[in-house]
Motif scaffolding. Structure first.
Motif, PDB file in Angstrom:
ATOM      1  N   HIS A  39       0.728  -1.749  -0.124  1.00 16.54           N
ATOM      2  CA  HIS A  39      -0.311   0.335  -0.245  1.00 16.54           C
ATOM      3  C   HIS A  39       0.657   1.324  -0.180  1.00 16.54           C
ATOM      4  N   VAL A  40       1.955   1.301   1.033  1.00 11.85           N
ATOM      5  CA  VAL A  40       3.482   2.025   0.946  1.00 11.85           C
ATOM      6  C   VAL A  40       2.943   2.759  -0.090  1.00 11.85           C
ATOM      7  N   ASP A  41       4.121   1.222  -1.073  1.00 13.04           N
ATOM      8  CA  ASP A  41       4.911   1.779  -2.444  1.00 13.04           C
ATOM      9  C   ASP A  41       4.245   1.804  -3.207  1.00 13.04           C
ATOM     10  N   PHE A  42       2.766   1.198  -3.609  1.00 12.92           N
ATOM     11  CA  PHE A  42       2.410   1.967  -4.541  1.00 12.92           C
ATOM     12  C   PHE A  42       1.523   3.771  -4.767  1.00 12.92           C
ATOM     13  N   LEU A  43       1.253   3.920  -3.186  1.00 19.31           N
ATOM     14  CA  LEU A  43       0.732   5.099  -2.844  1.00 19.31           C
ATOM     15  C   LEU A  43       1.571   6.047  -3.449  1.00 19.31           C
ATOM     16  N   ALA A  44       2.982   5.996  -2.374  1.00 19.15           N
ATOM     17  CA  ALA A  44       4.418   6.634  -2.893  1.00 19.15           C
ATOM     18  C   ALA A  44       4.275   6.704  -4.712  1.00 19.15           C
ATOM     19  N   ALA A  45       4.539   5.250  -5.115  1.00 21.38           N
ATOM     20  CA  ALA A  45       4.580   5.326  -7.161  1.00 21.38           C
ATOM     21  C   ALA A  45       4.080   6.667  -7.645  1.00 21.38           C
ATOM     22  N   ALA A  46       2.725   6.392  -7.141  1.00 21.78           N
ATOM     23  CA  ALA A  46       1.740   7.060  -7.985  1.00 21.78           C
ATOM     24  C   ALA A  46       2.014   8.533  -7.589  1.00 21.78           C
ATOM     25  N   GLY A  47       2.893   9.096  -6.287  1.00 23.27           N
ATOM     26  CA  GLY A  47       3.435  10.091  -5.617  1.00 23.27           C
ATOM     27  C   GLY A  47       2.421  10.906  -4.849  1.00 23.27           C
ATOM     28  N   CYS A  48       2.401  10.074  -4.039  1.00 21.53           N
ATOM     29  CA  CYS A  48       1.840  10.619  -2.745  1.00 21.53           C
ATOM     30  C   CYS A  48       2.911   9.931  -1.796  1.00 21.53           C
ATOM     31  N   LEU A  49       2.793  11.144  -0.789  1.00 24.65           N
ATOM     32  CA  LEU A  49       2.649  10.711   0.653  1.00 24.65           C
ATOM     33  C   LEU A  49       1.944  10.149   1.682  1.00 24.65           C
ATOM     34  N   ASP A 229      -1.103  -5.257  -9.104  1.00 24.93           N
ATOM     35  CA  ASP A 229      -1.992  -4.302 -10.250  1.00 24.93           C
ATOM     36  C   ASP A 229      -2.201  -2.870  -8.278  1.00 24.93           C
ATOM     37  N   ASP A 230      -1.825  -2.191  -9.260  1.00 27.99           N
ATOM     38  CA  ASP A 230      -2.049  -1.282  -8.819  1.00 27.99           C
ATOM     39  C   ASP A 230      -2.641   0.187  -8.818  1.00 27.99           C
ATOM     40  N   ARG A 231      -3.772  -0.311 -10.023  1.00 24.02           N
ATOM     41  CA  ARG A 231      -4.682   0.725 -10.530  1.00 24.02           C
ATOM     42  C   ARG A 231      -5.799   1.506  -9.630  1.00 24.02           C
ATOM     43  N   LEU A 232      -6.272   0.644  -8.411  1.00 21.66           N
ATOM     44  CA  LEU A 232      -7.315   1.563  -7.245  1.00 21.66           C
ATOM     45  C   LEU A 232      -6.366   2.114  -6.180  1.00 21.66           C
ATOM     46  N   HIS A 233      -4.869   2.112  -6.161  1.00 22.21           N
ATOM     47  CA  HIS A 233      -3.613   3.311  -5.943  1.00 22.21           C
ATOM     48  C   HIS A 233      -3.327   4.640  -6.451  1.00 22.21           C
TER      49      HIS A 233
END
Length: 243
Positions: A39-49, A229-233
């Motif tokens: 969860h942490v990695d997918f959100l970080a990769a999508a540009g979030c903190l 699958d990271d599409r939801l994140h």
């Protein structure tokens, strides 16, 4: 979080409600609050903190400083919260954790904060909106295909039916009917007020709900975050960025 920290170009801050678990570290037993690393990695990769939110009284006060919220999987929800007695197969966490997480969910909904609720998170979202749960799904479906019974951890696999025009269809529907990776023995029964079902397993079990009229509030029953699958994140990150 101050208004100065919300300036242009900053990364959206997405809270992940934590889970308290016992661990042994360097020979010492302790309890820690943690989040699934994917969860942490997918959100970080999508540009979030991403930030982990320990489930303590008053944690809902941080919602004002967030741009999005992810409520992950975990233990069963206390059935007293939806007016039922405990089934022998229901295994809950703690009443304090349930109350704190319900408060965070309520604050996020009220603030129209982008929200992704996964597995327990979706069930808790439904309960927060006045819905109920099936406490032991094999008694409803007649099989264990949503959480295969056995010594090893195995995902159940289902091809989803998606509601045309729904948020979940816009996220997952471009590559044909998606297949879930699920591991749950409970599921939505009566759908809560303000929610609508938007995905189903072949046996009719509700696999996704969405908050009607909300910019982005999606609950999914499958184990989003435990596959590649990271599409939801990514969709949650996009909604947090545009908020």
């Amino acid at each position: 979080m101050t208004s100065a920290s919300k300036g242009p170009g900053r990364r959206p801050v997405v809270g992940i409600t934590g889970r308290s678990v016992p661990v042994t570290l360097q020979g010492t037993d302790m309890v820690v609050s943690l989040a699934l690393q994917s969860h942490v990695d997918f959100l970080a990769a999508a540009g979030c903190l991403p930030v982990v939110l320990p489930l303590r009284p008053g944690v809902e006060e941080v919602v004002a400083g967030l741009d999005g919220l992810l409520v992950p999987g975990g233990p069963d929800v206390d059935p007293a919260l939806y007016g039922q007695s405990r089934h022998p197969r229901t295994r809950g966490g703690s009443a304090d954790m349930d109350r704190a997480e319900l408060a965070v969910l309520g604050a996020a909904l009220e603030a129209r904060l982008p929200l992704l609720a996964v597995c327990r998170g979706m069930q808790l979202l439904n309960v927060r909106c006045g819905g109920t749960l099936h406490q032991h799904l094999p008694e409803i479906t007649g099989d264990d295909t949503h959480r295969p019974d056995g010594a090893a951890f195995v995902f159940g696999r289902h091809v989803l039916e998606l509601e045309a025009g729904s948020r979940i269809a816009s996220v997952l529907g471009s590559d044909g009917p998606p297949e879930t990776a699920c591991h749950h023995h409970q599921a939505v029964d009566r759908i809560g007020t303000g929610l609508t079902a938007t995905a189903w397993a072949p046996d009719g079990v509700v696999e996704a709900v969405e908050a009607v009229g909300h910019p982005f509030a999606v609950g999914v029953q499958w184990e989003a975050g435990q596959t590649e699958d990271d599409r939801l994140h990514v969709a949650l990150a996009r909604a947090a960025r545009h908020r």
